[in-house]
Enzyme design. Sequence first.
Site, PDB file in Angstrom:
ATOM      1  N   ILE A  12       0.814  -1.217   0.000  1.00 44.89           N
ATOM      2  CA  ILE A  12       0.000   0.000   0.000  1.00 44.89           C
ATOM      3  C   ILE A  12       0.856   1.278   0.000  1.00 44.89           C
ATOM      4  CG2 ILE A  12      -0.282   0.293   2.515  1.00 44.89           C
ATOM      5  CD1 ILE A  12      -3.321   0.771   1.885  1.00 44.89           C
ATOM      6  N   ASN A  25      -2.795   1.479  15.570  1.00 41.47           N
ATOM      7  CA  ASN A  25      -3.310   1.106  16.890  1.00 41.47           C
ATOM      8  C   ASN A  25      -3.722   2.387  17.615  1.00 41.47           C
ATOM      9  OD1 ASN A  25      -0.935   2.114  18.294  1.00 41.47           O
ATOM     10  ND2 ASN A  25       0.095   0.313  17.442  1.00 41.47           N
ATOM     11  N   GLY A  33       3.546  -4.561  11.112  1.00 43.11           N
ATOM     12  CA  GLY A  33       2.679  -4.773   9.949  1.00 43.11           C
ATOM     13  C   GLY A  33       2.619  -3.580   9.030  1.00 43.11           C
ATOM     14  N   ASP A  35       1.293  -0.730   9.486  1.00 44.25           N
ATOM     15  CA  ASP A  35       1.578   0.508  10.218  1.00 44.25           C
ATOM     16  C   ASP A  35       3.085   0.818  10.158  1.00 44.25           C
ATOM     17  OD1 ASP A  35       1.219   2.668  11.894  1.00 44.25           O
ATOM     18  OD2 ASP A  35       0.650   1.509  13.662  1.00 44.25           O
ATOM     19  N   SER A 122      -7.217  -5.121  10.490  1.00 49.06           N
ATOM     20  CA  SER A 122      -7.393  -6.101  11.591  1.00 49.06           C
ATOM     21  C   SER A 122      -7.021  -7.542  11.237  1.00 49.06           C
ATOM     22  CB  SER A 122      -8.822  -6.094  12.158  1.00 49.06           C
ATOM     23  OG  SER A 122      -9.062  -4.959  12.957  1.00 49.06           O
ATOM     24  N   THR A 123      -6.613  -7.803   9.990  1.00 52.10           N
ATOM     25  CA  THR A 123      -6.407  -9.213   9.623  1.00 52.10           C
ATOM     26  C   THR A 123      -4.977  -9.709   9.837  1.00 52.10           C
ATOM     27  OG1 THR A 123      -5.890  -8.795   7.289  1.00 52.10           O
ATOM     28  CG2 THR A 123      -8.222  -9.059   7.875  1.00 52.10           C
TER      29      THR A 123
HETATM   30  P1  ADP Z   1      -3.820  -5.138  12.245  1.00 52.08           P
HETATM   31  O1  ADP Z   1      -3.092  -4.828  13.522  1.00 52.08           O
HETATM   32  O2  ADP Z   1      -4.966  -4.196  11.979  1.00 52.08           O
HETATM   33  O3  ADP Z   1      -4.176  -6.588  12.124  1.00 52.08           O
HETATM   34  P2  ADP Z   1      -1.548  -5.539  10.435  1.00 52.08           P
HETATM   35  O4  ADP Z   1      -0.663  -4.498   9.865  1.00 52.08           O
HETATM   36  O5  ADP Z   1      -0.925  -6.530  11.361  1.00 52.08           O
HETATM   37  O6  ADP Z   1      -2.766  -4.749  11.108  1.00 52.08           O
HETATM   38  O7  ADP Z   1      -2.226  -6.351   9.267  1.00 52.08           O
HETATM   39  C1  ADP Z   1      -3.270  -5.859   8.472  1.00 52.08           C
HETATM   40  C2  ADP Z   1      -3.094  -6.367   7.059  1.00 52.08           C
HETATM   41  O8  ADP Z   1      -2.101  -5.579   6.414  1.00 52.08           O
HETATM   42  C3  ADP Z   1      -2.620  -7.815   6.956  1.00 52.08           C
HETATM   43  O9  ADP Z   1      -3.507  -8.511   6.085  1.00 52.08           O
HETATM   44  C4  ADP Z   1      -1.234  -7.718   6.324  1.00 52.08           C
HETATM   45  O10 ADP Z   1      -1.018  -8.777   5.411  1.00 52.08           O
HETATM   46  C5  ADP Z   1      -1.343  -6.404   5.576  1.00 52.08           C
HETATM   47  N1  ADP Z   1      -0.080  -5.705   5.271  1.00 52.08           N
HETATM   48  C6  ADP Z   1       1.117  -5.766   5.889  1.00 52.08           C
HETATM   49  N2  ADP Z   1       1.997  -4.941   5.269  1.00 52.08           N
HETATM   50  C7  ADP Z   1       1.337  -4.359   4.244  1.00 52.08           C
HETATM   51  C8  ADP Z   1       1.686  -3.438   3.217  1.00 52.08           C
HETATM   52  N3  ADP Z   1       2.912  -2.921   3.117  1.00 52.08           N
HETATM   53  N4  ADP Z   1       0.716  -3.070   2.307  1.00 52.08           N
HETATM   54  C9  ADP Z   1      -0.530  -3.559   2.399  1.00 52.08           C
HETATM   55  N5  ADP Z   1      -0.923  -4.430   3.330  1.00 52.08           N
HETATM   56  C10 ADP Z   1      -0.006  -4.833   4.237  1.00 52.08           C
END
Ligand code: ADP
Length: 180
Positions: A12, A25, A33, A35, A122-123
């Site tokens: 993203i 958060n 992740g 974030d 959240s996934t």
């Molecule tokens: P949460 O704490 O809301 O679960 P996470 O960041 O751990 O947030 O995960 C949310 C989603 O973001 C997951 O499905 C993960 O695969 C995805 N994710 C992680 N890095 C990226 C990225 N650079 N771009 C898009 N999606 C991502």
Amino acid sequence: MQSRIQVIRGDITTMQVDVIVNAANSSLMGGGGVDGAIHRAAGPALLEACKVVRQQQGECAPGHAVITLAGNLPAKAVIHTVGPIWRGGEHNEARLLEDAYRNSLQLARDNDFHSIAFPAISTGIYGYPKAAAAEIAFHAVSDYITRRPQPEQIYFVCYDEENAGLYERLLTQQGDEPVA
Ligand code: ADP
């Protein structure tokens, strides 16, 4: 006619859209992740902007959303929303996840943005079952945009294969539905 919703496989932080959504958060102080990826790509200006928001309005509750600048990202702004932590499904998780999508879309509209990219909120670390989360995300967004012309273009950016498959199926199903 091309759908206003598109599914993208990838990262993203590279999206050239008006605004990207961060699965933050409540502290708004960064994390792992998506974030972490967004903060790394945006640079330190993003954390500074988040600190200002924290000082002004405190923590961001689950389901709510705030907006900041985007630092070095190609997007113009970042919407930080907080999804629910999955605790078995009996703690209002579905409603809070829907709110996170709806409040993000509303903030994008308030700022006159035309394009927005969402991660699968959240996934990851928060543990929401992916199929259920994808259904909620897709239907919350579809429902919101049917009655509003803006934002015109919504991207679901899927970083993992499982989410990509789930969202692609939902998009295909929607395309198969007869136009009312
Ligand atoms: P949460 O704490 O809301 O679960 P996470 O960041 O751990 O947030 O995960 C949310 C989603 O973001 C997951 O499905 C993960 O695969 C995805 N994710 C992680 N890095 C990226 C990225 N650079 N771009 C898009 N999606 C991502």
